[in-house]
Design an enzyme around this catalytic site. Structure first.
Site, PDB file in Angstrom:
ATOM      1  N   HIS A  69     104.477  60.471  51.750  1.00 55.17           N
ATOM      2  CA  HIS A  69     104.342  61.632  50.857  1.00 55.17           C
ATOM      3  C   HIS A  69     105.721  62.136  50.426  1.00 55.17           C
ATOM      4  O   HIS A  69     106.004  62.292  49.230  1.00 55.17           O
ATOM      5  CB  HIS A  69     103.558  62.728  51.599  1.00 55.17           C
ATOM      6  CG  HIS A  69     103.348  63.984  50.810  1.00 55.17           C
ATOM      7  ND1 HIS A  69     102.169  64.260  50.154  1.00 55.17           N
ATOM      8  CD2 HIS A  69     104.166  65.030  50.570  1.00 55.17           C
ATOM      9  CE1 HIS A  69     102.265  65.427  49.528  1.00 55.17           C
ATOM     10  NE2 HIS A  69     103.481  65.925  49.779  1.00 55.17           N
ATOM     11  N   GLU A  70     106.590  62.381  51.390  1.00 55.78           N
ATOM     12  CA  GLU A  70     107.924  62.905  51.051  1.00 55.78           C
ATOM     13  C   GLU A  70     108.751  61.864  50.292  1.00 55.78           C
ATOM     14  O   GLU A  70     109.591  62.215  49.462  1.00 55.78           O
ATOM     15  CB  GLU A  70     108.659  63.364  52.313  1.00 55.78           C
ATOM     16  CG  GLU A  70     107.953  64.469  53.110  1.00 55.78           C
ATOM     17  CD  GLU A  70     107.550  65.687  52.297  1.00 55.78           C
ATOM     18  OE1 GLU A  70     108.201  65.967  51.270  1.00 55.78           O
ATOM     19  OE2 GLU A  70     106.549  66.334  52.659  1.00 55.78           O
ATOM     20  N   HIS A 124     108.058  62.426  46.683  1.00 58.90           N
ATOM     21  CA  HIS A 124     108.909  63.499  46.137  1.00 58.90           C
ATOM     22  C   HIS A 124     110.341  62.991  45.939  1.00 58.90           C
ATOM     23  O   HIS A 124     110.980  63.256  44.915  1.00 58.90           O
ATOM     24  CB  HIS A 124     108.933  64.685  47.106  1.00 58.90           C
ATOM     25  CG  HIS A 124     107.680  65.514  47.111  1.00 58.90           C
ATOM     26  ND1 HIS A 124     107.186  66.117  45.971  1.00 58.90           N
ATOM     27  CD2 HIS A 124     106.836  65.870  48.119  1.00 58.90           C
ATOM     28  CE1 HIS A 124     106.081  66.801  46.283  1.00 58.90           C
ATOM     29  NE2 HIS A 124     105.842  66.654  47.581  1.00 58.90           N
ATOM     30  N   GLU A 156     104.024  67.039  42.924  1.00 59.76           N
ATOM     31  CA  GLU A 156     102.959  66.702  43.870  1.00 59.76           C
ATOM     32  C   GLU A 156     102.191  65.463  43.415  1.00 59.76           C
ATOM     33  O   GLU A 156     101.685  64.706  44.254  1.00 59.76           O
ATOM     34  CB  GLU A 156     102.014  67.903  44.038  1.00 59.76           C
ATOM     35  CG  GLU A 156     101.104  67.832  45.235  1.00 59.76           C
ATOM     36  CD  GLU A 156     101.802  68.064  46.583  1.00 59.76           C
ATOM     37  OE1 GLU A 156     103.013  68.367  46.593  1.00 59.76           O
ATOM     38  OE2 GLU A 156     101.133  67.915  47.616  1.00 59.76           O
TER      39      GLU A 156
END
Lengths: 492, 492
Positions: free
Chosen positions: A257-258, A261, A287
């Protein structure tokens, strides 16, 4: 030097100083000694003061007035659009109100943490009322005669409105509820993973996954922190992760997830560095990148096949029959109180209720004192479960305590955008699954970089998605993706 | 608000921003990804620009003029003294010259590193000439009709003068040379330590030593870096260390050295935080703290007895007969080219030659082109060894490449001050050796904190030492300490 050059030189230093402020935030969560908290508070206040003064410097207004935009290209115009919006926003809020908000929210987060630990909403209610009151004042200053909640949204998702989100979310809700009920009622339920997974191996796998998804370690690093996050832009984008002894997926998927980003920030055109175009354009678009990395790609049948092999190699027998069963385990749907632990089916239902509740708080339709009852009633209606304690209810998230109203809906907007992006990517990369099945994300992440990430803040958020997809974003691709995926896993 | 209050509020934010700049420097040496160097350069330039503007803000001059000092206490007067000196200094240097110096020295360090790697002084000479020229210009702006070198010294050691240091160093040199010759000619020579010492154990021992010397980990942390250093002040003082596989003393003693710097910063009265009194008062006084920790305490017969036990417990048999032999090994005197690796007998001889050479460079008595010959001739005279290559000669230190003229002598001043402090401490703590022999530094470090460290920048540097010692500092205690110690070890 023209007015445009002067303005850009001023902005360049402002961006650099904002980068420093962000780096201090990272340090605070990863490296800072415990005893330094108070001193760091003074340092943060000092640099925020410098930033506020630069952002509201009357010369910025003069330069903006003096620039003739007619001869400028799209990139220059986009830079001016960002600077003008920030300048007007920052100039509209009275300094006294801004200082009071900073003061109150620096205290209120601590009060929230105490109240949550004590399961005592009443202890938190007065400070939350104060925060809501100040945020309403701030929104009034920003909105003029416009809608207060829309003015708040504008901080995180320029162009979004409460009414627009309501339409979107109303289309999502019934199909999510129906899917949830079908899945939970299915005969076949995937197994949970069991066992204990040592930290060093989890962190090694996390680094491997970040690398597999294209994270550039030459321009970033991974550290442990209490909460996973991504920090920085351009050539210095750092991420954090965490481990849980009995849940190896927490570390893997928060890292992916990170990484989403981070790859957005690392993928922006270097020519945009230290300009307003040099960061991700909005929280919703940001997101979309973390979610498509984590879910549409990372939790796909194809990629989980690769992950199954890697985890088996690392940990030995996982107690799971095969890659198909592992896919079910990774995507297991289970009702739960906590948003951050929710699966793909439940996650947006958590957001939808927060959106309705926070809009009501801001409009005045809901009093702070009535929040727990409203929360618990809605939770029972949407999730079929009675909330047992405030820490599992309306005290679970930090956001409202620090004045982040209008922030929650960007999570679901990101999921909706991720659904659209997957649809477009599948057309552009026909053998996507074959690549993911061997752990190769190059074409997928390359498509995102080429069609979305590199443009940074050039276009407005929704236009950024529309440009990448070649169609106007809507909820339909996300719903189709979720329904197909979970009906498949649960055999319904 | 009075003018005094306004000035202090302004200064408080300036100190906080300077703290941020220092923290970024730490990050750069320990955590920053390699690819972020250029972006970090922009960030550093931006915050240095903010700091320069604050330090030369005309309002500072107005406030200083408006304050009536007659009713102020000693603390307030000391704050004003620092602010006035910095304001006048910063205001005297034309902005164009300051920018040019920043530009040239940011490039010259790289040129120096290249020239050193290539053993090619001629490649470095032009840029060093440029640096010397600009530093002379800067010193002229600062000194008016005064001495250029004195103006440079003032940056690092307020109150020190070239003439005063010359007198001090002239008293040191003959006795150091005589001691060196006696020691090297002695029949008995201590053994070198041999073997390989694993990094994890070295770092564990380093942490234990930092703790033993009073480092507060709640307000600091230890990381690895290429060069050991200490960074920060007040509640956030971080140190770095390094390890060498075959030399376990490098890590131990560089850590104790940096712990000395750190304990000075951590020991300053918290009321002085974010004021000009909240940091160590000068480089010389700072070095006195690191040196007394490292040498007078850390390399004492008493403490090395404790260290011998700890290292034997950690590594097993060290191949050294007993604690007496170990004391000799730790303090072994050996001629060598490199200042940073020098023993206590040779160290100051390295400094004394740099002091004479840099004064000659600044006065114009020595041309940059003639530096290698002058260096090599002097080295042969003082050390009895012919320099074999520039990296072992005048290209070994980074200082001159970045314009640090007047910095070297503060190292020896620190040693001289450490000698004075040991003498006073031995009177105040009669059973010092008995405590050190069991690894207990509490009384020693407590005496330093109580009599010196807590006062921060309250007194001028020399007065800081005199106040702590109860006598005027001189070279005599250091020489007596060195002569007694090394005559003892070498049996002469």
């Amino acid at each position: 030097m023209t007015a445009f050059d002067d303005l850009m030189a001023h902005q360049r230093d402002t961006e650099a100083l904002a980068g420093i402020s962000g780096r201090l935030g990272w340090d605070q969560e990863t490296m800072m000694p415990r005893g330094a908290a108070e001193q760091r508070g003074e340092e943060m206040a000092a640099i925020e003061g410098v930033l506020h003064a630069r952002r509201t410097d009357p010369r910025v207004g003069d330069w903006l007035d003096a620039i003739d935009p007619s001869g400028l290209d799209a990139v220059a115009k986009a830079k001016l659009r960002h600077i003008r919006r920030d300048f007007e926003r920052n100039s509209k809020v009275p300094a006294k109100l801004a200082a009071e908000l900073a003061r109150v929210t620096s205290v209120s987060q601590g009060k929230w943490a105490e109240a949550r630990a004590a399961e005592d909403f009443a202890a938190f209610a007065p400070v939350l009322e104060r925060v809501v009151g100040l945020k309403r004042e701030e929104a009034s200053a920003l909105a003029g005669n416009g809608d207060l909640y829309d003015a708040m949204l504008d901080d995180y998702e320029p162009g979004a409105t409460g009414a627009g989100l309501e339409t979107l979310f109303s289309a999502l809700r019934p199909r999510l509820v129906a899917l949830r009920e079908a899945v939970l009622g299915a005969d076949h339920q995937p197994a949970q993973i069991e066992g204990s997974f040592e930290e060093a191996a989890q962190l090694q796998l996390a680094r491997e996954m970040a690398q597999a998804f294209g994270y550039d370690f030459n321009r970033g690093r991974i550290d442990k922190a209490v909460h996973p996050f991504c920090s920085g832009s351009g050539a210095d984008v750092r991420i954090t992760t965490r481990t849980a002894l009995t849940d190896p997926f927490s570390c893997v998927y928060s890292t992916i997830h990170e990484t989403g980003h981070a790859c957005y920030e690392q993928g922006i055109d270097p020519d945009f560095a230290l300009t307003p175009l040099g960061q991700g354009v909005s929280l919703g678009v940001h997101e979309s990148q973390s979610r498509i990395f984590e879910n549409q790609l990372g939790r796909s049948r194809a990629f989980t096949g690769h992950l199954f092999d890697r985890m088996t190699a690392l940990y030995g027998d996982l107690g799971i029959a095969d890659a198909d069963a592992f896919y079910g385990t990774v995507n297991r749907v289970a009702p739960g109180y906590i948003r951050t632990e929710a699966d793909e089916v439940h996650y947006n239902l958590h957001i939808l209720m927060r959106f309705d509740l926070e809009r009501a708080l801001i409009s005045g339709g809901l009093e702070v004192a009535d929040l727990p009852d409203a929360w618990n009633a809605r939770f029972q209606k949407d999730f079929g479960v009675v909330v047992d304690k405030p820490s599992n209810g309306c005290l679970q998230d930090v956001h409202w305590s620090v004045g982040l109203f209008g922030y929650f809906p960007t999570y679901t907007l990101g999921n909706v955008y991720a659904g659209c992006l997957l649809k477009a990517m599948q057309t552009a990369v026909p053998d996507l699954d074959a690549q993911l099945a061997v752990g190769d994300t190059t074409a997928a992440t390359g498509w995102l970089r080429e069609n979305l990430q590199r443009f940074g803040g050039l276009r407005e958020p929704r236009d950024t998605i529309a440009h990448a997809c070649g169609f106007e974003p809507s909820e339909e691709p996300l719903l189709e993706y979720l329904e197909a995926k979970f009906r498949g896993i649960y055999g319904i």
